[in-house]
Scaffold this motif. Structure first.
Motif, mmCIF file in Angstrom:
data_model
loop_
_atom_site.group_PDB
_atom_site.id
_atom_site.type_symbol
_atom_site.label_atom_id
_atom_site.label_comp_id
_atom_site.label_asym_id
_atom_site.label_seq_id
_atom_site.Cartn_x
_atom_site.Cartn_y
_atom_site.Cartn_z
ATOM 1 N N LEU A 419 5.345 7.401 3.151
ATOM 2 C CA LEU A 419 4.493 6.546 3.974
ATOM 3 C C LEU A 419 5.265 6.055 5.185
ATOM 4 O O LEU A 419 6.441 5.676 5.085
ATOM 5 C CB LEU A 419 4.028 5.350 3.141
ATOM 6 C CG LEU A 419 3.145 4.314 3.829
ATOM 7 C CD1 LEU A 419 1.784 4.915 4.141
ATOM 8 C CD2 LEU A 419 2.985 3.087 2.951
ATOM 9 N N ASP A 420 4.615 6.060 6.344
ATOM 10 C CA ASP A 420 5.228 5.533 7.568
ATOM 11 C C ASP A 420 5.144 4.007 7.533
ATOM 12 O O ASP A 420 4.051 3.445 7.661
ATOM 13 C CB ASP A 420 4.484 6.073 8.788
ATOM 14 C CG ASP A 420 5.088 5.569 10.095
ATOM 15 O OD1 ASP A 420 6.144 4.884 10.046
ATOM 16 O OD2 ASP A 420 4.497 5.851 11.149
ATOM 17 N N PRO A 421 6.263 3.305 7.350
ATOM 18 C CA PRO A 421 6.192 1.850 7.196
ATOM 19 C C PRO A 421 5.823 1.116 8.480
ATOM 20 O O PRO A 421 5.491 -0.073 8.426
ATOM 21 C CB PRO A 421 7.614 1.483 6.739
ATOM 22 C CG PRO A 421 8.473 2.585 7.255
ATOM 23 C CD PRO A 421 7.641 3.821 7.238
ATOM 24 N N SER A 422 5.831 1.810 9.619
ATOM 25 C CA SER A 422 5.530 1.115 10.875
ATOM 26 C C SER A 422 4.077 0.647 10.935
ATOM 27 O O SER A 422 3.759 -0.285 11.672
ATOM 28 C CB SER A 422 5.831 2.028 12.068
ATOM 29 O OG SER A 422 4.974 3.165 12.057
ATOM 30 N N GLY A 423 3.176 1.282 10.163
ATOM 31 C CA GLY A 423 1.778 0.862 10.149
ATOM 32 C C GLY A 423 1.441 -0.025 8.971
ATOM 33 O O GLY A 423 0.258 -0.226 8.686
ATOM 34 N N CYS A 424 2.464 -0.565 8.287
ATOM 35 C CA CYS A 424 2.235 -1.344 7.071
ATOM 36 C C CYS A 424 2.589 -2.805 7.268
ATOM 37 O O CYS A 424 3.538 -3.145 7.992
ATOM 38 C CB CYS A 424 3.067 -0.788 5.920
ATOM 39 S SG CYS A 424 2.616 0.880 5.431
ATOM 40 N N MET A 425 1.818 -3.678 6.617
ATOM 41 C CA MET A 425 2.186 -5.086 6.528
ATOM 42 C C MET A 425 3.195 -5.240 5.395
ATOM 43 O O MET A 425 2.965 -4.788 4.271
ATOM 44 C CB MET A 425 0.957 -5.955 6.260
ATOM 45 C CG MET A 425 1.293 -7.431 6.049
ATOM 46 S SD MET A 425 -0.138 -8.446 5.615
ATOM 47 C CE MET A 425 -1.044 -8.396 7.152
ATOM 48 N N VAL A 426 4.307 -5.872 5.689
ATOM 49 C CA VAL A 426 5.344 -6.124 4.698
ATOM 50 C C VAL A 426 5.049 -7.463 4.031
ATOM 51 O O VAL A 426 4.971 -8.498 4.705
ATOM 52 C CB VAL A 426 6.739 -6.141 5.353
ATOM 53 C CG1 VAL A 426 7.811 -6.487 4.316
ATOM 54 C CG2 VAL A 426 7.034 -4.794 6.001
ATOM 55 N N VAL A 427 4.854 -7.444 2.710
ATOM 56 C CA VAL A 427 4.470 -8.654 1.994
ATOM 57 C C VAL A 427 5.536 -8.967 0.939
ATOM 58 O O VAL A 427 5.948 -8.088 0.169
ATOM 59 C CB VAL A 427 3.097 -8.493 1.311
ATOM 60 C CG1 VAL A 427 2.695 -9.784 0.623
ATOM 61 C CG2 VAL A 427 2.041 -8.091 2.341
ATOM 62 N N ARG A 428 5.952 -10.219 0.949
ATOM 63 C CA ARG A 428 6.869 -10.717 -0.071
ATOM 64 C C ARG A 428 6.151 -11.828 -0.836
ATOM 65 O O ARG A 428 5.651 -12.776 -0.231
ATOM 66 C CB ARG A 428 8.173 -11.233 0.545
ATOM 67 C CG ARG A 428 8.979 -10.145 1.257
ATOM 68 C CD ARG A 428 10.211 -10.728 1.954
ATOM 69 N NE ARG A 428 11.011 -9.679 2.556
ATOM 70 C CZ ARG A 428 10.789 -9.169 3.771
ATOM 71 N NH1 ARG A 428 9.773 -9.630 4.495
ATOM 72 N NH2 ARG A 428 11.565 -8.211 4.255
ATOM 73 N N SER A 429 6.089 -11.672 -2.152
ATOM 74 C CA SER A 429 5.414 -12.660 -2.987
ATOM 75 C C SER A 429 6.435 -13.325 -3.896
ATOM 76 O O SER A 429 7.296 -12.646 -4.475
ATOM 77 C CB SER A 429 4.320 -11.987 -3.829
ATOM 78 O OG SER A 429 3.304 -11.464 -2.989
ATOM 79 N N PHE A 430 6.316 -14.665 -4.024
ATOM 80 C CA PHE A 430 7.304 -15.435 -4.769
ATOM 81 C C PHE A 430 6.623 -16.260 -5.849
ATOM 82 O O PHE A 430 5.569 -16.857 -5.646
ATOM 83 C CB PHE A 430 8.085 -16.360 -3.830
ATOM 84 C CG PHE A 430 8.846 -15.620 -2.765
ATOM 85 C CD1 PHE A 430 10.105 -15.114 -3.036
ATOM 86 C CD2 PHE A 430 8.298 -15.428 -1.503
ATOM 87 C CE1 PHE A 430 10.808 -14.421 -2.055
ATOM 88 C CE2 PHE A 430 8.999 -14.744 -0.520
ATOM 89 C CZ PHE A 430 10.258 -14.237 -0.799
ATOM 90 N N ALA A 431 7.255 -16.299 -7.023
ATOM 91 C CA ALA A 431 6.808 -17.136 -8.124
ATOM 92 C C ALA A 431 7.111 -18.597 -7.803
ATOM 93 O O ALA A 431 7.863 -18.899 -6.862
ATOM 94 C CB ALA A 431 7.503 -16.709 -9.414
#
Length: 784
Positions: A419-431
């Motif tokens: 997958l080309d990461p340039s078209g992706c939203m980077v999401v970080r989820s935290f407890a």
């Protein structure tokens, strides 16, 4: 109490279209003829004998389309139950609370009875009742393992886990909580009824020699619900197989393809007979199977027959001989980490000798398959050059190469497309404790100016290089980088442990963080008598105001999917709810499908850990209507008008021999009772005393709906909004009457068009010309 009989037109739609030209016009068939139509009967009126059993018998064969047939031993006989406990014939409330001690199969348990009722109807696809059908009600368990070869009387010895084992396990697991299995037989009207059913979720199975059965609607029923089982006469087909060189074949897999469904059937020369339902089927045989893991669909095999049409309409044993020819098989693997790849879909395109594959053109309907756990297969191939690769973004070929297919088994390995990461939203989820979270489910909610909030989705790649990637090129609700003016949008994440977390995002935003909060616990208590069952509690998300709010959690009496359980004390406990505003609703769905009728609701904001909501159970009512003129087995629906004016379909019922129509266990409120396709309607308010309803003066009117003005209906002179009131001068009964007459001859219909009354001649239009007619719902007609 409100009692108003209303004459209302029936909606009839007949869709006509040119298969190639694409022109279509139609009129809608009103009613719900394909919906279950069992009668509400008392125990004394059904005449069916009910037995409670904890038994050992054979397993149901596994067939597609929720086959409900019970498997019989190869001789066709039934296994006698090990224990038979006859139900009480009376309605003594004390009997409802008794338990029955059973020593079946070497264990000793107390099995509770209940006060629930499950009833239904067994009928043909033409709605003709089937009498003498054995019907078994058993606790719903998910551990049935069955063979694929299906028929009543043809596959008893092919079962890998029998109903004997499943019932033994079910009794041990369910006996103390959910109740016994029960058996009964349909009466002359095809009706069956189980009384004193404990609270729980149950499956229904049916058996009659020469028939196969399938459920209409839901496969699992609860006390208070009714259901319909459809039976279809089975036919036998004798198959002989040989290779093209004359070598006999001992084992194979058959693909039986009919208009009512399809299935794979194991075949052996020692047991060459298979059972089918359709008068015409198409059969393909596969032999000399390759041992390759994780393949789905037809098995990879070296010998394959052509797809042969077979006529079994006569009902006698049909015989056919199939010759299998050698075919090549391609087995492959996808290499690389599946996380972060664009897809696991593989394509294949045959090439002419000397042809060069053009990788710059979007793939146009190639052979394709899905790689399960990294393995895939193509079978039935002829030797020669083929291009094989994986699907990249926008259906473009990626990581492809040419392979020369040779006779027999071929193998290939392909690299996944990243997958080309340039078209992706980077999401970080935290407890809540700040630790990085995995296994989060994501979606978007957005609100355009002047419109209700809506939901959008995009493909998610979980835990790629320590983050989650959401492919925003896959988001097609609007241009993510150039939003419509005034639009708001939120990213929603959900986990089982902490519920939901949300964050508002802006146009083109490509990074986001979700912080989950310590979860809340909600206890809901229903006061009063809930013993009749079928109460349900729904927790809705109220953080974003919307007409159709999203449900966060549900609880129900008995077993229902992943719902939380409402305990016998009337208490349900919801855990893992995120802080925020919610709406808690109490519903009752006694004898119908869907959400049921809402009784009460409360709004609250979850903050901290513990919360409590209390509801009061309502005094449920029975609705009794005596319909005149008396006509046995007239079918009526009952509906509830919602706040927005839409009518929610709740259930159905049929009149008894004395014209009585009975709906049990309804919450107080306003309801609408409608007479099938005829359109007669009655408004009632519960609670009320018995109602007498005279429908003799009701006039049925079929409403014509024309979607285009260039089709068959328009050529007959019909227009949208026309009301058909008579056929050849006689009052119209329902849409099927008109369809049946058109099948035999031309007719003259009386049409009301505004203030004008017209006589229009409709020509002879046979069913075989119109195409399949399901006697209600949609019917498509060829406009040749």
């Amino acid at each position: 109490m409100s009692r108003t009989a209303v004459t209302a037109p029936v909606l009839l739609v007949l869709v006509l279209g040119a298969a190639l030209a694409g022109g279509a016009i139609g009129f809608v068939l009103g009613g719900t003829s394909g919906v279950a139509r069992a009668a509400e009967r008392s125990e004394s009126s059904s005449g069916a004998r009910v037995e409670r059993t904890v038994e050992r018998s054979e397993a149901p064969p596994s067939t597609p389309s929720n086959d409900l047939s019970l498997a019989s031993p190869s001789g066709g006989g039934r296994t006698a139950p090990a224990v038979v406990v006859r139900a009480s014939g009376g309605a003594d409330p004390a009997a409802m609370a008794r338990t029955v001690r059973s020593a079946a199969n070497g264990y000793d348990v107390d099995v509770p009875t209940g006060n629930g009722v499950i009833q239904g109807l067994v009928e043909t696809e033409d709605h003709e009742p089937i009498a003498g059908v054995d019907v078994l009600l058993l606790p719903s368990v998910s551990s049935f393992e069955t063979a694929r070869k299906g028929s009543s009387g043809a596959a008893g010895d092919a079962v890998t886990r029998t109903l004997e084992d499943a019932l033994d396990k079910a009794a041990k697991k369910w006996a103390k909580r959910e109740g016994l299995s029960m058996r009964t037989t349909t009466d002359a009207g095809g009706r069956f009824r189980f009384d004193q059913v404990a609270d729980g979720r149950f499956e229904v199975r049916a058996e009659l020699e020469g028939w196969r059965f399938r459920m209409r609607g839901t496969e699992v029923v609860q006390p208070g619900e009714s259901t319909t089982i459809e039976g279809r006469a089975a036919r036998t087909l004798r198959i002989a197989l040989s290779a093209s060189d004359g070598t006999p074949i001992d084992e194979a897999v058959l693909f039986i393809d009919g208009s009512r469904g399809n299935e794979f059937v194991d075949w052996t020369a020692d047991d060459p007979v298979v059972v089918v339902e359709d008068p015409e089927v198409k059969v393909t045989a596969y032999a000399d199977l390759y041992d390759w893991p994780n393949t789905r669909g037809a098995p990879p095999s070296r010998l394959v027959s052509d797809r042969i049409p077979i006529d079994v309409a006569s009902g006698d044993d049909a015989e056919v001989t199939l010759q299998l020819e050698p075919r090549s098989v391609l087995l492959g693997r996808l290499l690389g980490d599946p996380t972060g790849s664009t897809s696991s879909s593989v394509f294949m395109i045959p090439l002419r000798p000397g042809e060069t594959f053009d990788a710059t053109v979007k793939l146009n309907d190639p052979l394709s398959t899905w790689a399960r756990n990294g393995t895939f297969s193509f079978y039935g191939l002829r030797p020669g050059p083929h291009e094989v690769g994986v699907f990249g973004e926008d259906e473009m070929p990626a990581n492809h190469r040419t392979i020369e297919i040779v006779d027999g088994l071929n193998e290939i390995e392909l690299e996944r497309e990243r997958l080309d990461p340039s078209g992706c939203m980077v999401v970080r989820s935290f407890a809540p404790n700040g630790r990085r979270m995995e296994r989060v489910r994501y979606w978007f909610e957005y609100e355009k100016p002047g419109m209700d909030p809506d939901t959008g989705w995009a493909s998610t790649r979980q835990n790629v290089d320590g983050v989650d990637l959401i492919d925003m090129d896959d988001f097609d609700e609007f241009d993510y980088r150039d939003w419509p003016a005034g639009t708001r949008m939120w990213l929603i994440g959900k986990t089982d442990a902490y519920g939901q977390a949300r964050v508002e995002i802006s146009p083109g935003q490509m990074e986001a963080e979700l912080q989950f909060q310590p979860p809340c616990e909600l206890e809901v208590k229903i006061h009063g008598d809930t013993s009749i069952g079928s109460y349900r509690i729904v927790v809705y998300d109220d953080a974003i105001e919307r007409e159709d709010p999203r449900s966060l959690a549900m609880a129900s009496q008995g077993r229902r999917g992943s719902d939380t359980r409402i305990r016998r004390s009337g208490v349900a406990t919801f855990r893992g709810l995120a802080p925020g505003p919610v709406v808690v609703a109490l519903k009752h769905e006694s004898q119908w499908w869907g959400d049921g009728v809402e009784i009460a609701r409360q709004e609250l904001t979850l903050v901290g850990s513990d919360h409590r909501v209390e509801f009061q159970a309502v005094e449920l009512c029975d609705l009794s209507i005596v319909v005149t003129p008396v006509d046995n087995d007239q079918n009526f629906s009952i509906r509830h008008e919602e706040e927005d004016g839409d009518e929610q379909y709740l259930g159905w019922g049929s009149t008894t021999d004395d014209g009585r129509l009975l709906f049990r266990g309804l919450p107080p409120g306003d309801y609408i009772v409608a007479l099938g396709e005829k359109g007669a309607r009655l408004d009632v308010t519960l609670p009320c005393s018995e109602i007498r309803w005279d429908i003799s003066e009701h006039v049925t009117k079929l409403t014509v709906s024309v979607s285009k003005a260039d089709g068959q209906l328009a050529s007959w002179g019909l227009q949208g909004g026309d009301l058909i009131t008579a056929i050849d001068g006689e009052p119209v009964e329902d849409s099927e009457q008109l369809l049946a007459r058109l099948d035999e001859e031309g007719v003259t219909v009386t049409v009301e068009r505004g203030e004008e009354t017209l006589e229009l001649d409709l020509p002879h239009y046979p069913r075989k010309t119109r195409g399949e007619n399901p006697l209600g719902g949609w019917m498509y007609i060829s406009d040749d």
